[in-house]
Design an enzyme around this catalytic site. Structure first.
Site, mmCIF file in Angstrom:
data_model
loop_
_atom_site.group_PDB
_atom_site.id
_atom_site.type_symbol
_atom_site.label_atom_id
_atom_site.label_comp_id
_atom_site.label_asym_id
_atom_site.label_seq_id
_atom_site.Cartn_x
_atom_site.Cartn_y
_atom_site.Cartn_z
ATOM 1 N N GLN A 71 0.824 -1.360 -0.052
ATOM 2 C CA GLN A 71 0.004 -0.131 -0.125
ATOM 3 C C GLN A 71 0.785 1.463 -0.062
ATOM 4 O O GLN A 71 2.215 1.289 0.227
ATOM 5 C CB GLN A 71 -1.058 -0.065 1.371
ATOM 6 C CG GLN A 71 -2.112 -0.990 1.113
ATOM 7 C CD GLN A 71 -3.016 -0.909 2.266
ATOM 8 O OE1 GLN A 71 -2.978 -1.463 3.162
ATOM 9 N NE2 GLN A 71 -3.942 -0.031 2.122
ATOM 10 N N HIS A 72 0.316 2.352 -0.294
ATOM 11 C CA HIS A 72 0.525 3.629 -0.069
ATOM 12 C C HIS A 72 1.755 4.212 -1.003
ATOM 13 O O HIS A 72 1.763 5.537 -1.328
ATOM 14 C CB HIS A 72 1.180 4.028 1.272
ATOM 15 C CG HIS A 72 0.515 3.518 2.398
ATOM 16 N ND1 HIS A 72 -0.967 3.715 2.351
ATOM 17 C CD2 HIS A 72 0.687 2.543 3.457
ATOM 18 C CE1 HIS A 72 -1.460 3.098 3.678
ATOM 19 N NE2 HIS A 72 -0.295 2.308 4.229
ATOM 20 N N ASP A 238 -2.395 -4.862 0.102
ATOM 21 C CA ASP A 238 -1.949 -5.913 0.599
ATOM 22 C C ASP A 238 -2.610 -6.420 1.825
ATOM 23 O O ASP A 238 -3.103 -7.752 2.063
ATOM 24 C CB ASP A 238 -0.437 -6.100 1.052
ATOM 25 C CG ASP A 238 -0.050 -4.655 1.883
ATOM 26 O OD1 ASP A 238 -0.948 -3.951 2.323
ATOM 27 O OD2 ASP A 238 1.203 -4.682 2.169
#
EC number: 2.7.1.17
Length: 472
Positions: A71-72, A238
């Site tokens: 992520q991110h 995830d």
């Protein structure tokens, strides 16, 4: 027999599993490493994905595929579809100052008011990992690169886009094909988890303009097809994919013991925690995924085993040989600082030492109890947000510890299940691929150990919390 594929593109590696869509039976799999570091050019992910797919026997006979990704991470593309600069990953902390600035600015200098704003607006108070804080950093430190950004996407978005056949040179039409899902979008810092909509003004205030943002797909929607005709599911972040991989539903809390700890739940309502402890993410099934991170988990076991000069197997045997409560020893395991509670400069501490209880067995037991108590505090933070916890799904390397399996049901007081070790993120992506293909999530059998809820008769958790409160 229809085959489906699930991809886990994590920080460390890319894993591909190919399963039977009806039964979930593993047919074949592949894996390839990613380069180390917190700043990586996305081309490395694409190369690793091709290698992992090849190891898994290719996708020619696969009906549907889905990508679960870290992520991110900030992937910036220019107007031609070229990557503007290497991606900044979730674990790149150079944007920590940007996060603090965003919080203060939202509250007109009052950090508490700013945190309340962000919790209500997006579900998550900004931290260095979020995409928004990285865009804020980019505009302040690399203005020429910031000005070139025509689209911003996440690692799983970019890989899905590449699998669709797009890439450098795709131009405006190619950028318009970018897609994401609500689980990954909810970790950007510019998406409202509650409303399911982007916040373009938030992006503009950080980057200076509003680039193209990927279309947010629903849990059962498709991004399109690969040039070879394989259906591409929406994909997921995830943690959301891992939730699918272990079959988590409403009332389930997934507790992961790896190098660090993660506690997240499937909830019918979004979270908005102004303290910043709980990140108010969305899940991949249409619900919500409030999440808490801790910094200290299995590394505490490693350090204690090294101190006692024993193997991890011997460490577990020592912990199991001690009585619950470790004779009164309490370990607060903030060895590397802590995220929950937010004490980045804290250190660990051992309390209640006497000549009688200061034994290797009690020290091993105290280490296990301390880590489980720390995760219990993460669970309490979720419950404070209204999460109902009927079952704990215990995963990660530490979940296979016999001592952890002994301690967790006692201290948590909730029914615990421990699934067989697996590639949970890739498996969750595979379940999503099957759902995109058939219109519903498959109910695959999950082999797991059942651990009935126990009782904390010795008041271990209460004693731990008294010791941890000394840090306040």
């Amino acid at each position: 027999m229809a085959l489906i594929a699930g991809i886990d593109s994590s920080t460390q590696s890319c894993k591909v599993v190919i399963r039977d869509a009806d039964t979930g039976t593993l047919i074949r799999q592949g894996r390839a490493a990613h380069p180390e570091g917190s700043e990586v050019h996305p081309d490395h992910w694409w190369t690793a994905l091709q290698e992992a797919i090849a190891q898994a026997g290719g996708l020619d006979d696969v009906a549907a595929v889905s990508v679960g990704g870290q992520q991110h991470g900030m992937v910036c593309l220019d107007a031609d579809g070229q990557v503007v600069r290497p991606a900044l990953l979730w674990n790149d902390t150079r944007s920590a100052g940007a996060a603090a600035d965003l919080i203060k600015a939202a509250g007109d200098g009052d950090a508490a008011a700013g945190a309340r704003y962000w919790a209500q607006a997006t579900g998550t108070v900004p931290v260095a990992s979020l995409t928004l804080t990285k865009l804020h950093w980019l505009a302040a430190n690399e203005p020429e690169n910031a000005a070139r950004v025509a689209a911003v996407c996440l690692p799983h978005d970019w890989l899905t886009w590449r699998l669709l056949g797009y890439g450098p040179g795709s131009g405006e039409a190619g950028l318009a094909a970018l897609t994401t899902d609500r689980s990954d979008a909810s970790g950007t810092g510019y998406f409202s988890t509650a409303s399911g909509e982007y916040l373009p003004d938030v992006v503009k205030s950080s980057l200076g303009h509003v680039p193209l943002l990927p279309q947010v797909l629903g849990p059962l929607e498709s991004a399109g097809k690969t040039p070879g005709g394989t259906l591409l599911a929406a994909g997921a972040g995830d943690n959301a994919a891992a939730g699918l991989g272990v079959g988590a539903g409403l009332g389930d809390v997934v507790m992961s013991l790896g190098t660090s700890g993660t506690v997240f739940a499937v909830s019918a309502t979004p979270a908005a925690d102004a303290s910043g402890l709980v990140a108010g993410f969305a899940d991949a099934s249409g619900n919500y995924l409030p999440l808490v991170c801790t910094l200290n988990a299995t590394r505490v076991f490693d350090a204690t085993a090294a101190l006692l000069d024993v193997s991890l197997q011997e460490f577990n045997e020592l912990a199991l040989s001690a009585e619950p409560g470790a004779g009164g020893l309490t370990l607060v395991p903030y060895f590397d600082g802590e995220r929950t509670p937010n004490l980045p400069d804290a250190t660990g501490s051992l309390h209640g030492i006497t000549r009688a209880n200061y034994t290797p067995a009690n020290l091993a037991r105290a280490a296990v109890e301390g880590v489980v108590c720390s995760l219990a505090d993460g669970l309490a933070a979720l419950q404070a947000q209204g999460v109902e916890a009927r079952r704990i799904i215990l995963v990660g390397g530490g979940a296979q510890s016999a001592a952890v399996q002994d301690v967790a049901p006692q201290l948590l007081g909730i029914h615990v299940v421990v699934p067989e070790p697996g590639e949970y993120v890739a498996d969750g992506a595979a379940r999503q691929a099957a759902a995109a293909l058939t219109g519903q999530f498959p109910q695959w059998k999950l082999d797991a150990v059942d651990l009935p809820a126990g009782r904390d008769d010795g008041g271990v958790l209460a004693r731990y919390r008294r010791c941890a409160a000394l840090y306040a």
